[in-house]
Design a protein around this motif. Structure first.
Motif, PDB file in Angstrom:
ATOM      1  N   CYS A  59      49.567  37.730  27.583  1.00 45.55           N
ATOM      2  CA  CYS A  59      50.964  37.502  27.227  1.00 45.55           C
ATOM      3  C   CYS A  59      51.685  38.849  27.198  1.00 45.55           C
ATOM      4  O   CYS A  59      51.693  39.547  26.186  1.00 45.55           O
ATOM      5  N   GLU A  60      52.266  39.203  28.338  1.00 48.28           N
ATOM      6  CA  GLU A  60      52.961  40.485  28.469  1.00 48.28           C
ATOM      7  C   GLU A  60      53.724  40.513  29.783  1.00 48.28           C
ATOM      8  O   GLU A  60      53.384  39.791  30.705  1.00 48.28           O
ATOM      9  N   PRO A  61      54.731  41.365  29.865  1.00 50.45           N
ATOM     10  CA  PRO A  61      55.369  41.560  31.164  1.00 50.45           C
ATOM     11  C   PRO A  61      54.414  42.323  32.083  1.00 50.45           C
ATOM     12  O   PRO A  61      53.519  43.025  31.619  1.00 50.45           O
ATOM     13  N   PHE A  62      54.614  42.189  33.382  1.00 51.73           N
ATOM     14  CA  PHE A  62      53.747  42.866  34.345  1.00 51.73           C
ATOM     15  C   PHE A  62      53.975  44.364  34.300  1.00 51.73           C
ATOM     16  O   PHE A  62      55.093  44.838  34.469  1.00 51.73           O
ATOM     17  N   GLU A  63      52.912  45.099  34.076  1.00 49.97           N
ATOM     18  CA  GLU A  63      52.903  46.562  34.117  1.00 49.97           C
ATOM     19  C   GLU A  63      51.668  46.963  34.902  1.00 49.97           C
ATOM     20  O   GLU A  63      50.535  46.810  34.415  1.00 49.97           O
ATOM     21  N   ALA A  64      51.841  47.484  36.096  1.00 51.95           N
ATOM     22  CA  ALA A  64      50.714  47.837  36.955  1.00 51.95           C
ATOM     23  C   ALA A  64      49.804  48.873  36.303  1.00 51.95           C
ATOM     24  O   ALA A  64      48.589  48.853  36.506  1.00 51.95           O
ATOM     25  N   ARG A  65      50.350  49.746  35.473  1.00 46.18           N
ATOM     26  CA  ARG A  65      49.549  50.802  34.863  1.00 46.18           C
ATOM     27  C   ARG A  65      48.468  50.255  33.928  1.00 46.18           C
ATOM     28  O   ARG A  65      47.550  50.980  33.561  1.00 46.18           O
ATOM     29  N   ARG A  66      48.554  49.001  33.547  1.00 51.16           N
ATOM     30  CA  ARG A  66      47.535  48.406  32.678  1.00 51.16           C
ATOM     31  C   ARG A  66      46.264  48.032  33.444  1.00 51.16           C
ATOM     32  O   ARG A  66      45.292  47.583  32.854  1.00 51.16           O
ATOM     33  N   PHE A  67      46.306  48.208  34.758  1.00 54.82           N
ATOM     34  CA  PHE A  67      45.163  47.895  35.617  1.00 54.82           C
ATOM     35  C   PHE A  67      44.836  49.118  36.465  1.00 54.82           C
ATOM     36  O   PHE A  67      45.671  49.997  36.661  1.00 54.82           O
ATOM     37  N   GLY A  68      43.631  49.121  37.016  1.00 56.13           N
ATOM     38  CA  GLY A  68      43.221  50.225  37.875  1.00 56.13           C
ATOM     39  C   GLY A  68      43.765  50.072  39.284  1.00 56.13           C
ATOM     40  O   GLY A  68      43.910  48.958  39.800  1.00 56.13           O
ATOM     41  N   ALA A  69      44.054  51.198  39.912  1.00 52.33           N
ATOM     42  CA  ALA A  69      44.500  51.187  41.305  1.00 52.33           C
ATOM     43  C   ALA A  69      43.407  50.554  42.168  1.00 52.33           C
ATOM     44  O   ALA A  69      42.227  50.854  42.004  1.00 52.33           O
ATOM     45  N   GLY A  70      43.800  49.662  43.051  1.00 54.20           N
ATOM     46  CA  GLY A  70      42.848  48.999  43.942  1.00 54.20           C
ATOM     47  C   GLY A  70      41.914  48.023  43.245  1.00 54.20           C
ATOM     48  O   GLY A  70      40.885  47.654  43.796  1.00 54.20           O
ATOM     49  N   GLU A  71      42.283  47.549  42.064  1.00 54.46           N
ATOM     50  CA  GLU A  71      41.412  46.657  41.281  1.00 54.46           C
ATOM     51  C   GLU A  71      41.338  45.240  41.832  1.00 54.46           C
ATOM     52  O   GLU A  71      40.359  44.531  41.606  1.00 54.46           O
ATOM     53  N   PHE A  72      42.347  44.801  42.572  1.00 48.93           N
ATOM     54  CA  PHE A  72      42.427  43.391  42.964  1.00 48.93           C
ATOM     55  C   PHE A  72      42.354  43.194  44.480  1.00 48.93           C
ATOM     56  O   PHE A  72      42.890  43.975  45.243  1.00 48.93           O
ATOM     57  N   ASP A  73      41.696  42.097  44.855  1.00 47.36           N
ATOM     58  CA  ASP A  73      41.659  41.663  46.249  1.00 47.36           C
ATOM     59  C   ASP A  73      42.940  40.918  46.609  1.00 47.36           C
ATOM     60  O   ASP A  73      43.307  40.846  47.780  1.00 47.36           O
ATOM     61  N   GLY A  74      43.581  40.345  45.616  1.00 47.84           N
ATOM     62  CA  GLY A  74      44.802  39.597  45.861  1.00 47.84           C
ATOM     63  C   GLY A  74      45.717  39.601  44.655  1.00 47.84           C
ATOM     64  O   GLY A  74      45.252  39.567  43.511  1.00 47.84           O
ATOM     65  N   VAL A  75      47.014  39.672  44.904  1.00 43.21           N
ATOM     66  CA  VAL A  75      48.047  39.517  43.881  1.00 43.21           C
ATOM     67  C   VAL A  75      48.927  38.364  44.323  1.00 43.21           C
ATOM     68  O   VAL A  75      49.407  38.349  45.458  1.00 43.21           O
ATOM     69  N   TRP A  76      49.091  37.391  43.434  1.00 49.75           N
ATOM     70  CA  TRP A  76      49.864  36.185  43.727  1.00 49.75           C
ATOM     71  C   TRP A  76      51.054  36.108  42.788  1.00 49.75           C
ATOM     72  O   TRP A  76      50.915  36.301  41.571  1.00 49.75           O
ATOM     73  N   ILE A  77      52.222  35.802  43.355  1.00 48.54           N
ATOM     74  CA  ILE A  77      53.442  35.605  42.574  1.00 48.54           C
ATOM     75  C   ILE A  77      54.064  34.306  43.080  1.00 48.54           C
ATOM     76  O   ILE A  77      54.702  34.281  44.129  1.00 48.54           O
ATOM     77  N   LEU A  78      53.835  33.233  42.344  1.00 52.81           N
ATOM     78  CA  LEU A  78      54.234  31.895  42.797  1.00 52.81           C
ATOM     79  C   LEU A  78      55.365  31.347  41.931  1.00 52.81           C
ATOM     80  O   LEU A  78      55.198  31.173  40.722  1.00 52.81           O
ATOM     81  N   ASN A  79      56.489  31.091  42.546  1.00 54.87           N
ATOM     82  CA  ASN A  79      57.602  30.389  41.911  1.00 54.87           C
ATOM     83  C   ASN A  79      58.207  31.116  40.719  1.00 54.87           C
ATOM     84  O   ASN A  79      58.743  30.472  39.821  1.00 54.87           O
ATOM     85  N   CYS A  80      58.132  32.443  40.705  1.00 55.33           N
ATOM     86  CA  CYS A  80      58.821  33.193  39.646  1.00 55.33           C
ATOM     87  C   CYS A  80      59.366  34.531  40.132  1.00 55.33           C
ATOM     88  O   CYS A  80      60.058  35.209  39.379  1.00 55.33           O
ATOM     89  N   PHE A  81      59.075  34.920  41.356  1.00 53.19           N
ATOM     90  CA  PHE A  81      59.537  36.218  41.861  1.00 53.19           C
ATOM     91  C   PHE A  81      61.049  36.346  41.738  1.00 53.19           C
ATOM     92  O   PHE A  81      61.567  37.406  41.392  1.00 53.19           O
ATOM     93  N   GLU A  82      61.750  35.246  41.993  1.00 57.15           N
ATOM     94  CA  GLU A  82      63.212  35.253  41.956  1.00 57.15           C
ATOM     95  C   GLU A  82      63.761  35.496  40.550  1.00 57.15           C
ATOM     96  O   GLU A  82      64.921  35.827  40.380  1.00 57.15           O
ATOM     97  N   GLN A  83      62.938  35.330  39.526  1.00 56.95           N
ATOM     98  CA  GLN A  83      63.389  35.497  38.152  1.00 56.95           C
ATOM     99  C   GLN A  83      63.047  36.876  37.574  1.00 56.95           C
ATOM    100  O   GLN A  83      63.482  37.204  36.476  1.00 56.95           O
ATOM    101  N   LEU A  84      62.285  37.657  38.296  1.00 56.15           N
ATOM    102  CA  LEU A  84      61.876  38.970  37.801  1.00 56.15           C
ATOM    103  C   LEU A  84      63.052  39.942  37.851  1.00 56.15           C
ATOM    104  O   LEU A  84      63.808  39.957  38.819  1.00 56.15           O
ATOM    105  N   PRO A  85      63.213  40.765  36.819  1.00 51.96           N
ATOM    106  CA  PRO A  85      64.386  41.644  36.778  1.00 51.96           C
ATOM    107  C   PRO A  85      64.321  42.848  37.714  1.00 51.96           C
ATOM    108  O   PRO A  85      65.362  43.359  38.108  1.00 51.96           O
ATOM    109  N   ASP A  86      63.117  43.314  38.073  1.00 53.34           N
ATOM    110  CA  ASP A  86      63.018  44.515  38.902  1.00 53.34           C
ATOM    111  C   ASP A  86      62.006  44.263  40.025  1.00 53.34           C
ATOM    112  O   ASP A  86      60.832  44.603  39.915  1.00 53.34           O
ATOM    113  N   HIS A  87      62.483  43.683  41.108  1.00 55.23           N
ATOM    114  CA  HIS A  87      61.612  43.294  42.222  1.00 55.23           C
ATOM    115  C   HIS A  87      60.905  44.499  42.844  1.00 55.23           C
ATOM    116  O   HIS A  87      59.719  44.430  43.168  1.00 55.23           O
ATOM    117  N   ALA A  88      61.617  45.596  43.016  1.00 53.09           N
ATOM    118  CA  ALA A  88      61.017  46.776  43.635  1.00 53.09           C
ATOM    119  C   ALA A  88      59.870  47.320  42.794  1.00 53.09           C
ATOM    120  O   ALA A  88      58.815  47.690  43.329  1.00 53.09           O
TER     121      ALA A  88
END
Length: 195
Positions: A59-88
């Motif tokens: 339960c938190e906003p997305f912060e990439a720094r909370r994970f290691g670089a190259g940690e994931f094989d896939g990142v999925w953003i389904l049906n909420c990208f349009e609601q995120l305040p800072d897409h870049a």
């Protein structure tokens, strides 16, 4: 569609992150296929629901720094990208978290559909179906056309591989109905290869 999911990296052993997990349906499906999954959502009730089902959702906003670089094989953003305040910022973070060859999948409303819905005479007929599929009154922070979303993703060093319009349902797709959703699949370059 199991074949579509496999092509996007939902395979046994894959490490996947979902931003905006909501009820956890994607995470549960990926887990059943042998993936190691983590979700993020800002809604405490949704996270509690996922936790009760045994899913790892934070339960938190997305912060990439909370994970290691190259940690994931896939990142999925389904049906909420349009609601995120800072897409870049989200795209830059997702690119950082993907291992070389990793996959980003974004599913979001298609700006072309919304233009058709509100900017043409045909839109009046489409609004009935859009209303039944919860596409009216959704608080979009920003909508993307395929070209705009491709540019935004590729600005962060990822290569867009597939852009697909998605229908309300498979029945609507067969009938050639307007397609309100846009699904984009991109990959991070494999190690030693330029994007």
């Amino acid at each position: 569609d199991a074949r579509r999911l496999r092509a996007r990296g939902v395979v046994g052993g894959a490490r996947l992150l979902e931003i905006g997990s909501y009820g956890g349906a994607f995470l549960e499906l990926a887990h059943e296929r042998g993936c190691r999954v983590t979700g993020i959502d800002v809604n405490a009730d949704v996270v509690a629901h996922c936790d009760a089902r045994g899913l790892d959702v934070r339960c938190e906003p997305f912060e990439a720094r909370r994970f290691g670089a190259g940690e994931f094989d896939g990142v999925w953003i389904l049906n909420c990208f349009e609601q995120l305040p800072d897409h870049a910022r989200v795209l830059a973070g997702a690119a950082r978290l993907l291992r070389p060859g990793g996959t980003l999948v974004i599913r979001t409303p298609d700006a072309r559909f919304l233009r058709l819905l509100y900017g043409t005479r045909a839109g009046a007929r489409l609004r009935r179906g859009a209303s039944a599929n919860a596409l009216l009154g959704v608080p979009y922070a920003k909508c993307f056309s395929p070209a705009a979303l491709t540019r935004a993703i590729e600005a962060h060093g990822l290569r867009v591989q597939r852009v697909e319009a998605q229908a309300f349902s498979s029945l609507a797709a067969a009938g050639g109905a307007a397609r309100p959703w846009l699904e984009v699949t991109a990959r991070r370059a494999a190690a030693g290869r330029a994007t």
